[in-house]
Design a protein around this motif. Structure first.
Motif, PDB file in Angstrom:
ATOM      1  N   THR A 220      -1.651   6.193   7.133  1.00  0.00           N
ATOM      2  CA  THR A 220      -2.939   5.879   6.519  1.00  0.00           C
ATOM      3  C   THR A 220      -2.740   5.709   5.022  1.00  0.00           C
ATOM      4  N   ASP A 221      -3.698   5.008   4.402  1.00  0.00           N
ATOM      5  CA  ASP A 221      -3.682   4.903   2.952  1.00  0.00           C
ATOM      6  C   ASP A 221      -4.994   5.443   2.385  1.00  0.00           C
ATOM      7  N   THR A 222      -5.108   5.457   1.091  1.00  0.00           N
ATOM      8  CA  THR A 222      -6.303   6.025   0.457  1.00  0.00           C
ATOM      9  C   THR A 222      -7.509   5.096   0.528  1.00  0.00           C
ATOM     10  N   ASN A 223      -7.319   3.862   1.020  1.00  0.00           N
ATOM     11  CA  ASN A 223      -8.425   2.914   1.150  1.00  0.00           C
ATOM     12  C   ASN A 223      -9.069   2.954   2.531  1.00  0.00           C
ATOM     13  N   GLY A 224      -8.636   3.857   3.403  1.00  0.00           N
ATOM     14  CA  GLY A 224      -9.221   3.981   4.734  1.00  0.00           C
ATOM     15  C   GLY A 224      -8.590   3.081   5.769  1.00  0.00           C
ATOM     16  N   ASN A 225      -7.449   2.473   5.455  1.00  0.00           N
ATOM     17  CA  ASN A 225      -6.742   1.635   6.420  1.00  0.00           C
ATOM     18  C   ASN A 225      -5.740   2.475   7.191  1.00  0.00           C
ATOM     19  N   SER A 226      -5.464   2.047   8.408  1.00  0.00           N
ATOM     20  CA  SER A 226      -4.454   2.696   9.233  1.00  0.00           C
ATOM     21  C   SER A 226      -3.347   1.705   9.519  1.00  0.00           C
TER      22      SER A 226
ATOM     23  N   ALA B 298       0.829  -1.203   0.000  1.00  0.00           N
ATOM     24  CA  ALA B 298       0.000   0.000   0.000  1.00  0.00           C
ATOM     25  C   ALA B 298       0.868   1.259   0.000  1.00  0.00           C
ATOM     26  N   ASP B 299       0.334   2.326  -0.561  1.00  0.00           N
ATOM     27  CA  ASP B 299       1.007   3.614  -0.534  1.00  0.00           C
ATOM     28  C   ASP B 299       0.620   4.284   0.778  1.00  0.00           C
ATOM     29  N   ILE B 300       1.493   4.178   1.768  1.00  0.00           N
ATOM     30  CA  ILE B 300       1.204   4.644   3.124  1.00  0.00           C
ATOM     31  C   ILE B 300       1.793   6.028   3.341  1.00  0.00           C
ATOM     32  N   ALA B 301       0.976   6.932   3.856  1.00  0.00           N
ATOM     33  CA  ALA B 301       1.441   8.264   4.243  1.00  0.00           C
ATOM     34  C   ALA B 301       1.714   8.223   5.749  1.00  0.00           C
ATOM     35  N   TRP B 302       2.990   8.204   6.121  1.00  0.00           N
ATOM     36  CA  TRP B 302       3.389   8.104   7.523  1.00  0.00           C
ATOM     37  C   TRP B 302       3.425   9.469   8.185  1.00  0.00           C
ATOM     38  N   GLU B 303       2.954   9.547   9.420  1.00  0.00           N
ATOM     39  CA  GLU B 303       3.066  10.765  10.225  1.00  0.00           C
ATOM     40  C   GLU B 303       4.436  10.789  10.882  1.00  0.00           C
TER      41      GLU B 303
ATOM     42  N   ASP C 141      -5.010  -2.286  10.200  1.00  0.00           N
ATOM     43  CA  ASP C 141      -6.414  -2.556  10.483  1.00  0.00           C
ATOM     44  C   ASP C 141      -7.189  -1.314  10.069  1.00  0.00           C
ATOM     45  N   THR C 142      -8.463  -1.319  10.346  1.00  0.00           N
ATOM     46  CA  THR C 142      -9.240  -0.121  10.044  1.00  0.00           C
ATOM     47  C   THR C 142      -8.797   1.002  10.967  1.00  0.00           C
ATOM     48  N   THR C 143      -9.049   2.206  10.554  1.00  0.00           N
ATOM     49  CA  THR C 143      -8.707   3.356  11.387  1.00  0.00           C
ATOM     50  C   THR C 143      -9.387   3.264  12.743  1.00  0.00           C
ATOM     51  N   ASP C 144     -10.648   2.886  12.773  1.00  0.00           N
ATOM     52  CA  ASP C 144     -11.374   2.788  14.045  1.00  0.00           C
ATOM     53  C   ASP C 144     -10.762   1.750  14.977  1.00  0.00           C
ATOM     54  N   ALA C 145     -10.342   0.609  14.433  1.00  0.00           N
ATOM     55  CA  ALA C 145      -9.756  -0.444  15.260  1.00  0.00           C
ATOM     56  C   ALA C 145      -8.436   0.018  15.875  1.00  0.00           C
ATOM     57  N   LEU C 146      -7.571   0.656  15.085  1.00  0.00           N
ATOM     58  CA  LEU C 146      -6.311   1.129  15.638  1.00  0.00           C
ATOM     59  C   LEU C 146      -6.515   2.296  16.596  1.00  0.00           C
ATOM     60  N   ARG C 147      -7.493   3.129  16.330  1.00  0.00           N
ATOM     61  CA  ARG C 147      -7.804   4.224  17.259  1.00  0.00           C
ATOM     62  C   ARG C 147      -8.203   3.655  18.620  1.00  0.00           C
ATOM     63  N   GLN C 148      -9.025   2.605  18.619  1.00  0.00           N
ATOM     64  CA  GLN C 148      -9.450   1.987  19.873  1.00  0.00           C
ATOM     65  C   GLN C 148      -8.272   1.316  20.568  1.00  0.00           C
ATOM     66  N   LEU C 149      -7.383   0.673  19.812  1.00  0.00           N
ATOM     67  CA  LEU C 149      -6.193   0.075  20.393  1.00  0.00           C
ATOM     68  C   LEU C 149      -5.359   1.124  21.119  1.00  0.00           C
ATOM     69  N   ILE C 150      -5.156   2.264  20.499  1.00  0.00           N
ATOM     70  CA  ILE C 150      -4.376   3.340  21.116  1.00  0.00           C
ATOM     71  C   ILE C 150      -5.075   3.859  22.367  1.00  0.00           C
TER      72      ILE C 150
END
Length: 65
Positions: free
Chosen positions: A22-28, A2-7, A42-51
């Motif tokens: 994140t990528d353009t498909n909504g994955n984090s 995936a083309d990942i844009a890293w913070e 995983d999905t953005t929501d799943a990783l947000r909850q993990l954090i």
């Protein structure tokens, strides 16, 4: 791959530095800074909850030796 844009890296106490992306498909993605080729995704929501859970102290048992 995936083309990942890293913070920018987030470094907590000690030597643990992580990057979130994140990528353009909504994955984090989360990876150890400098090792972005090996990441957890995983999905953005799943990783947000993990954090949130880690910040709340719910994962301290994973860090014990």
């Amino acid at each position: 791959m995936a083309d990942i844009a890293w913070e920018d890296a987030f470094c907590g106490e000690g030597a643990s530095c992580y990057r979130i992306g994140t990528d353009t498909n909504g994955n984090s993605y989360i990876a150890i800074a400098g090792r972005e080729d090996t990441y957890l995704t995983d999905t953005t929501d799943a990783l947000r909850q993990l954090i949130r859970d880690i910040k709340a102290g719910k994962a301290d048992h994973l860090l014990a030796d």
